[in-house]
Design a protein around this motif. Structure first.
Motif, short mmCIF file in Angstrom:
data_model
loop_
_atom_site.label_atom_id
_atom_site.label_comp_id
_atom_site.label_asym_id
_atom_site.label_seq_id
_atom_site.Cartn_x
_atom_site.Cartn_y
_atom_site.Cartn_z
N ALA A 250 0.83 -1.21 0.00
CA ALA A 250 0.00 0.00 0.00
C ALA A 250 0.87 1.26 0.00
O ALA A 250 0.55 2.24 -0.67
CB ALA A 250 -0.93 -0.02 1.21
N GLU B 81 -13.56 -6.57 -11.04
CA GLU B 81 -13.35 -6.80 -9.62
C GLU B 81 -11.87 -6.92 -9.29
O GLU B 81 -11.39 -6.40 -8.29
CB GLU B 81 -14.11 -8.06 -9.17
CG GLU B 81 -15.61 -7.85 -9.11
CD GLU B 81 -16.38 -9.12 -8.77
OE1 GLU B 81 -17.39 -9.01 -8.08
OE2 GLU B 81 -15.98 -10.21 -9.22
N THR C 148 -10.42 -3.25 -9.52
CA THR C 148 -10.83 -2.27 -8.51
C THR C 148 -10.43 -2.70 -7.11
O THR C 148 -10.34 -1.87 -6.21
CB THR C 148 -12.35 -2.05 -8.54
OG1 THR C 148 -12.99 -3.32 -8.40
CG2 THR C 148 -12.79 -1.40 -9.82
N LEU C 149 -10.19 -3.98 -6.94
CA LEU C 149 -9.84 -4.50 -5.61
C LEU C 149 -8.71 -3.68 -4.99
O LEU C 149 -7.64 -3.53 -5.57
CB LEU C 149 -9.42 -5.96 -5.75
CG LEU C 149 -9.05 -6.69 -4.47
CD1 LEU C 149 -10.24 -6.76 -3.53
CD2 LEU C 149 -8.58 -8.09 -4.80
N GLY C 150 -8.96 -3.17 -3.81
CA GLY C 150 -7.94 -2.41 -3.10
C GLY C 150 -7.87 -0.96 -3.53
O GLY C 150 -7.21 -0.15 -2.89
N ALA C 151 -8.55 -0.63 -4.63
CA ALA C 151 -8.54 0.76 -5.11
C ALA C 151 -9.97 1.22 -5.31
O ALA C 151 -10.28 1.99 -6.21
CB ALA C 151 -7.75 0.86 -6.41
N GLU C 152 -10.86 0.73 -4.45
CA GLU C 152 -12.28 1.02 -4.63
C GLU C 152 -12.58 2.49 -4.43
O GLU C 152 -13.56 3.02 -4.95
CB GLU C 152 -13.12 0.19 -3.64
CG GLU C 152 -12.89 -1.31 -3.72
CD GLU C 152 -11.74 -1.76 -2.83
OE1 GLU C 152 -10.97 -0.91 -2.37
OE2 GLU C 152 -11.62 -2.99 -2.60
N LYS C 153 -11.72 3.17 -3.67
CA LYS C 153 -11.99 4.57 -3.39
C LYS C 153 -11.92 5.43 -4.65
O LYS C 153 -12.54 6.47 -4.74
CB LYS C 153 -10.96 5.09 -2.38
CG LYS C 153 -11.34 4.75 -0.96
CD LYS C 153 -10.51 5.53 0.03
CE LYS C 153 -10.91 5.16 1.45
NZ LYS C 153 -9.77 4.92 2.30
N ILE D 112 -16.92 0.49 -7.29
CA ILE D 112 -16.80 -0.81 -7.96
C ILE D 112 -17.95 -0.99 -8.94
O ILE D 112 -18.29 -2.09 -9.33
CB ILE D 112 -16.78 -1.97 -6.93
CG1 ILE D 112 -18.07 -2.02 -6.11
CG2 ILE D 112 -15.58 -1.88 -6.03
CD1 ILE D 112 -18.17 -3.26 -5.24
N LYS E 86 -4.36 -2.98 -14.00
CA LYS E 86 -4.54 -2.86 -12.56
C LYS E 86 -3.61 -1.79 -12.00
O LYS E 86 -3.99 -0.96 -11.17
CB LYS E 86 -4.20 -4.22 -11.95
CG LYS E 86 -4.85 -4.56 -10.67
CD LYS E 86 -4.84 -6.07 -10.47
CE LYS E 86 -3.65 -6.57 -9.72
NZ LYS E 86 -3.69 -8.01 -9.48
N ARG F 245 -4.47 2.46 -10.79
CA ARG F 245 -4.08 3.09 -9.53
C ARG F 245 -3.22 4.32 -9.73
O ARG F 245 -2.68 4.87 -8.78
CB ARG F 245 -3.32 2.07 -8.68
CG ARG F 245 -4.24 1.04 -8.08
CD ARG F 245 -3.51 -0.20 -7.67
NE ARG F 245 -4.42 -1.08 -6.95
CZ ARG F 245 -5.40 -1.76 -7.53
NH1 ARG F 245 -5.58 -1.66 -8.84
NH2 ARG F 245 -6.20 -2.53 -6.83
#
Lengths: 367, 418, 518
Positions: C82, C106, C109-114, C118, C158, C162
């Motif tokens: 992170a 999925e 976006t996992l871990g970067a949903e903010k 999603i 991915k 980010r």
């Protein structure tokens, strides 16, 4: 690693587990306002002769159940179904022996074979489902336990003699019963003859594991299935074979008391031995000698528990709690010790080799 | 050059998902119609009576809660065979807190004690990396002992209680809508095909419906939404599918696994509360009677999905309820139901050109039909066995189509990413 | 394009004096690297040179024991991925970090949903990125239905999603077929032109020279040189990578006889979905001959070996060992008949890591003396004595035979396996990447043992990704491409570049279907 250190490491886990379990038990008693001192003095009191006999009989039965579970566990096969296997097997053996188709000892031996075969076949259902249909043996054996319970109730109703509230299979004829060993002259109870089978099974299990190809394949499959396959082990065959063997040993669990005490299978027949066997196997690390200690300790605890109510006014259920905590704590402790040992050994190897030559700078990339 | 490998994006996933919901509804409706048909043919009116359905619902929900607990835990990759123990803790909590502090406290106490058991499981499996099955087995042993011990300590001296049972507990608020249930009851009495049966369903939901059951039902929708529609759910599921990938994206895998297991325990505890406060009048030692395991089986039966798991639980609930409702007649009628369902399966398989399966289904269908025709009663033990055998058969026949979370049951160590 | 000259001078990453030790092993020491913004920077080195550990440090998976990390001119401490992500660093792992049962969306976006939630916003953003770089990905498809190339693009997407400006790619070409490699490089150049910084880890020198702006060479855990691709040849790079101390394997006088020991004909293998994995494989190995199989990883090498040892069942074809047709034999029968097997993944397939060495001596030899007596009884004494022999004869550095296999270094584990597989008079030795991840000293010893096997008259099947190893050891080299044997070469005369083009299908012309990705 020196021998002393090895032994120390091997003992660290169980000792730690017992300390934790003792602390938890004391804490629970303290919270419920029970007599903690009384609990400990009862638990550590020297059992009387009749209790010793009873402990030995229970040890034998728990040992058989533990070995049955351990055979599967050694290859990561969770045979939770010892419970159902031994009940179905004991019923079958009781019904068979009660029918007295064969005379005397022949009847006994045949009944033992029947028990082993029934136990093995019931376990094999789970094994076959796993290798042919990919069904997890954990779930299937749980289902099979439930089915076995109902099946036994149903079949018992078909063949049983009903006296009052209880149903029993026909009594085993005198000539087919198994004698007992009198250990103490002042004890009304005696050691069941078939309890000695546990010793045979234990020795057999040790030899099988440590001295035969089958045992090696079994252990290899448990330690690393991929390596076992590459070494030529047919894992599917091993799964079925291990389940058969496990079930056959499970089939023996109900026999000592049936052939030397109750002489029939009935609705009051002891249940739960299969689940306790799992705990005993875990406590003994699935090792033939370790399971013997585990069975002895559990038998001792259970026997002392019967005195708790009378002598200290404490519910014997506290011992169940203690047993459960021991199992969980011992498994956690084994894992911690294992990790420590791996680190210790790696450092040691590196250290010793550095003495011979400089440390290998690189070995492989970690992944 | 970069466009040379571009593939046209096929869009079919959402449509597929919609059809899954549709199929579920169709199966449910189809099964119900066949059930009505069997009722009319056999005259075993208890098959779909509102009384039977009500008992089915109360028998279903504890199992369903255990199953839902299993779903949460396994979606995060932790196999929870300790559900049984957590459920036992729930019954105990409901008994103690419910008796002393009322309904709400009983429910909360049940959930909290379930969570406590789950905490142990999380500690052992997630933090210490113990085999999940081993830990679960140990927790079941502990919970059994704790419930026996504390029951004796807590309930022995209470009036109406005893060493193995609590005094009667207060029951959660019950919903009654007489304006609807009255006419529905009248309609049910007519025994018309389908109409009376649907009336029974309406009656079940409007008469003596426990608010706790409604709450539990609502949790299914909450679960569906949280796990599949929120960021939290996505992260949780990723821990059950590919924990290393999740960790590589900065997700604290341990945290999600622990939360999932705790929720799992809370749900199992709630299942225990349902048992003690809704299905029966109070806590009893041994009350769960393997329902935790059955919940797990229902979850697998339902392919790790809330809808399927509910169907599985209902199957168990129905077969548990039926023997109490004119058992001999009703259960015997069930044979015809099984025969008809097998024939229906056979037809479906034939349409899909799977001849062997079709023949098998037909053959068994005929066998069940014969069994129905030549006997008058089914032994009680067979009924109790039925759901277990059904589960085994489903697992054996559908195991290829079942899809468990990819990393389910595997011990995950921190730092495994990369 | 937009970030031209000014960006090139700035430093995206500076690593100074990085060190990392594991118990008994120094993975990195005194690593210094400077990576300029907006460039493709290649990090090359042999397997085991410490590249992956270094990149895990940079991505926050491992913490360094010594040294400093500066990102965009600032000192940083990266203790989790992170942290690295927050600094604009993203990593594409060699082994994809994807959840098969989740959709592309999925996974991304996992871990970067903010960032974009999603839901539909995320879907729009993913489609936008996918279009910008020509990735051609559908957000709602399940990852399990994607091919290797597509999965890699999901991984890159991915990272881009980010907002990463610095992207680490760990051996990105190892799993790709040539067309996919070309597409990947096109993607990388596009990314560079848009101002991203790319760190490209590889040991394939041609690729490095083709795509990199700067090259840093690592050897034995540390950085040994920084060069520009225009200033060096592949040969010079190779020398930097292996150092002068590395003995190159060299063929000795031919010992090939005319006695055929292994004969494979028309072998076909399919995967669970029925797609061909091996097609019409046929070859012979004579006594005293080493047959080398070259190929880009993932072209059927592992499948070939697993089929020959009996772990996978072919749909057609015959395998003859000496006089006997062993096509229908089980793994155990084949091993008993004299096939020695040095598996590619020794920890998974070659050892029981938590068992002592002497028990590992039994593994794979459960039917033969000295470890097992007739009737299936283990001979513990025999196994122990023979383990001592292997430890001595093959120079396995261990305190004793009661030490668990896990405690040994990779090279010593491998030497023990080689010793074990050479026991019991094998006829055929199958060695799959025998020196992968092995330290230099052990590598030379293992080569010697393989050459000795050849002198003893064994048939040896050698599979390797290391072309020098193949050329140096083999009597004949065949090339495996997409599950077919496509070329035969004489190692005396072939050059690595000739082999390379055969491996990528450049000279075959025929059958250039785009693998499983179309």
């Amino acid at each position: 690693m020196s021998l002393a250190r090895r032994i120390l490491l091997a003992l660290a886990a169980p000792v730690l587990a017992f300390v934790v379990a003792g602390a938890v038990a004391s804490l629970v008693l303290l919270i419920s306002g029970d007599d903690v001192g009384g609990f400990w003095s009862v638990m550590f009191s020297m059992p009387r002769h009749r209790n010793i006999v009873s402990i030995l009989n229970t040890t034998a039965v728990l040992y058989l159940s533990g070995v049955a579970a351990a055979i599967g566990f050694r290859m990561n096969l969770f045979n939770i179904g010892v419970e159902g296997q031994y009940r179905l097997a004991a019923f079958a053996a009781g019904a068979f022996a009660g029918a007295a188709w064969l005379p005397g000892w022949l009847n006994t031996i045949a009944a033992i074979v029947v028990a082993m075969v029934v136990g093995a076949l019931w376990a094999a259902v789970a094994g076959l489902l796993r290798v042919t249909r990919g069904v997890s043996e954990v779930i299937s054996t749980i289902m099979l336990n439930a089915i076995a319970g109902s099946l036994v109730t149903y079949l018992l109703a078909k063949v049983a003699l009903t006296t009052g509230n209880s149903r029993n299979t026909r009594p085993i004829p005198e000539g087919s019963r198994v004698g007992t060993v009198k250990l103490f002259s002042d004890s009304p109870t005696e050691v069941y003859g078939l309890s000695l089978v546990a010793i045979v099974v234990g020795v057999g299990f040790w030899v099988l594991l440590n001295r035969t190809r089958f045992g090696f394949d079994l252990r290899a499959s448990g330690a690393s299935e991929s390596a076992a396959v590459a070494s030529g082990v047919d894992v599917r065959k091993m799964v079925v074979a291990a389940m058969l063997l496990s079930g056959a040993v499970a089939g023996l669990v109900g026999l000592p008391s049936m052939f030397s005490d109750s002489y029939s299978y009935g609705s009051a027949f002891q249940t739960g031995l299969g689940f306790t066997g799992i705990a005993v196997a875990l406590l003994g690390r699935n090792n033939p000698v370790g399971i013997a200690f585990g069975a002895l300790i559990f038998a001792f605890l259970s026997e002392q528990a019967t005195l708790l109510n009378i002598l200290a006014g404490v519910s014997p259920d506290i011992v169940d709690v203690t047993q459960g905590v021991i199992v969980l704590a011992v498994v956690v402790a084994y894992e911690i010790v294992r990790r420590y040992r791996v680190r210790l050994e790696q450092a040691q190897v590196a250290g010793e080799l550095a003495g011979q030559r400089r440390t290998p700078l690189l070995t492989e990339e970690r992944n | 050059m970069s466009t040379a490998v571009t593939a046209p994006p096929p869009v079919e996933a959402p449509a597929e998902r919609r059809s899954r919901g549709l199929r579920f509804g169709l199966y449910l409706a189809g099964g119900f119609v066949v059930l009505c048909l069997v009722r009319v043919i056999t005259g075993a009116d208890e098959l779909t009576s509102s009384g039977t359905l009500a008992v089915t619902l109360t028998a279903t929900m504890p199992i369903a809660m255990a199953g839902l607990g299993g779903l949460w835990s396994e979606r995060a990759g932790v196999v929870n065979i300790g559900l049984e123990g957590m459920m036992i803790m729930g019954t105990l909590g409901a008994g103690y807190f419910g008796f002393h502090y009322g309904v709400i406290a009983g429910i909360v106490g049940a959930v909290l004690l379930g969570v406590a058991g789950a905490g142990l499981h999380a500690l052992a499996t997630v933090v210490f990396g113990i085999d999940h099955i081993v830990s679960g087995v140990a927790i079941n042993i502990i919970a059994l002992g704790v419930s026996g011990f504390l029951a004796e300590a807590w309930f022995s001296d209470l009036e109406g209680g005893g060493p193995t049972q609590s005094p009667p507990l207060p029951t959660p608020f019950e919903i009654n809508i007489d304006a609807i249930s009255g006419p529905a009851n009248t309609l049910e009495g007519k025994h018309w095909f389908l109409i009376s049966d649907l009336a029974s369903v309406v009656e079940m939901f409007t008469k003596n419906l426990s608010s706790l059951v409604v709450f539990a039902l609502a949790l299914f929708f909450v679960t569906q939404w949280v796990l599949w529609r929120t960021r939290f759910g996505l992260r949780l599921r990723s821990c059950g599918e590919a924990p290393a990938a999740a960790e590589s994206l900065g997700i604290n895998v341990y945290r999600y696994k622990i939360i999932a297991v705790l929720i799992s325990g809370g749900l199992a505890g709630l299942g225990g509360a349902l048992l003690s406060m809704v299905s029966s009048s109070g806590f009893q030692v041994g009350q769960t009677n393997n329902r935790g395991y059955i919940g797990l089986a229902a979850m697998i039966f339902g392919n790790w999905r809330p809808s399927g798991l509910f169907m599985g639980s209902a199957l168990f609930g129905y077969t548990q309820a039926l023997p109490f409702r004119q058992g001999t007649v009703s259960v015997h009628a069930l044979l015809l139901l099984v025969a008809l369902l097998l024939v229906a399966i056979g037809v479906v398989q034939l349409l899909r050109k799977r001849r062997v399966q079709a023949i098998g289904a037909f053959a068994f269908g005929v066998l069940f039909l014969l069994w129905y025709l030549v006997t008058d009663i089914v032994p009680r033990d067979f009924t109790t066995m039925a759901p277990y055998i059904t589960t085994l058969l489903v697992l054996a026949l559908a195991s290829q189509r079942l899809r468990m979370p990819a990393a389910d049951g595997q011990v995950y160590r921190k730092g495994s990413a990369g | 394009m937009t970030t031209s000259t000014t960006a090139r001078t700035a430093e995206a990453i500076e690593l100074t004096g990085i060190g990392k030790r594991f118990p008994g092993v120094v993975a990195n020491h005194d690593v210094d690297i400077t990576i300029h913004t907006g460039t493709i920077h290649a990090l090359v080195g042999e397997n085991g040179a410490g590249k992956s550990t270094l990149m895990k440090i940079l991505y926050g998976v491992q913490r360094p024991d010594d040294g400093t990390i500066r990102v965009d001119g600032q000192d940083v401490s990266l203790s989790t991925p992170a942290d690295a992500i927050a600094r604009g660093i993203g990593m594409v792992f060699q082994h994809f970090m994807l959840a098969d049962n989740l959709t592309v969306l999925e996974n991304i976006t996992l871990g970067a949903e903010k960032l974009h939630g999603i839901g539909d916003d995320a879907r729009t953003e993913i489609l936008a990125i996918s279009r910008r770089y020509g990735f051609g990905l559908d957000p709602d498809e399940l990852v399990e239905s994607l091919g290797v190339g597509e999965r890699q693009r999901v991984e890159i997407l991915k990272v881009l999603y980010r907002g990463a400006r610095i992207i680490i790619l760990d051996e990105p070409t190892a799993v790709l077929v040539p067309q996919e490699v070309d597409a990947l490089f096109a993607n990388l150049r596009e990314l560079k032109d848009q101002g991203h910084t790319l760190i490209f880890i590889s040991h394939k020198l041609d690729e490095v020279l083709a795509v990199a702006d700067d090259i840093t060479v690592m050897r034995r855990g540390t950085t040994v040189a920084s060069v520009k691709p225009g200033d060096v040849t592949a040969r010079q790079l190779a020398e930097l990578m292996v150092g002068s101390e590395l003995p190159s394997p060299s063929t000795e006088e031919s010992t090939v006889t005319d006695r055929v020991l292994l004969e494979v004909e028309g072998l076909e293998l399919r995967d669970a979905a029925g797609r061909p994995e091996l097609t019409d494989i046929g070859f012979e190995i004579h006594a005293g001959e080493i047959l080398g199989i070259a190929g880009v990883e993932g072209n059927g090498q592992a499948e070939l070996v697993e089929t020959l040892i009996g772990m996978r069942q072919p749909v057609a074809g015959t395998v003859r060992l000496g006089e006997r047709d062993i096509s229908g034999w089980s793994t155990r029968e084949r091993r008993a008949a004299g096939i020695g097997y040095i598996p590619e993944d020794r920890q998974r397939h070659g050892l029981l890591l938590d068992a002592p060495l002497w028990e590992n001596r039994i593994l794979g030899h459960q039917t033969r003396p000295p470890a097992v007596k007739a009737g299936g009884w283990l001979d513990v004494g025999g196994a122990r004595t023979d383990s001592e022999r292997i430890v001595g004869q093959y120079d396995v550095r261990t305190p004793g035979i009661d030490t668990t296999a896990r405690a040994l270094s990779g090279g010593n584990q491998q030497k023990f396996i080689v010793g074990r597989e050479m026991s019991g008079d094998p006829i055929l030795l199958m060695a799959s990447h025998p020196t992968r991840g092995v330290d230099v000293g052990a590598q030379a010893q293992i080569w010697d043992h393989i050459k000795q096997a050849r002198r003893q008259g064994l048939a040896v099947l050698l599979i390797s990704a290391d072309l020098d190893e193949l050329i140096g050891l083999s009597d004949t080299i065949r090339v495996l491409l997409r599950g077919r044997l496509v070329g035969t070469f004489d190692p005396q005369h072939v050059t690595p570049s000739e082999l390379g083009s055969a491996m990528t299908g450049a000279d075959s012309g025929a059958d250039s279907g785009s693998g499983d990705d179309a």
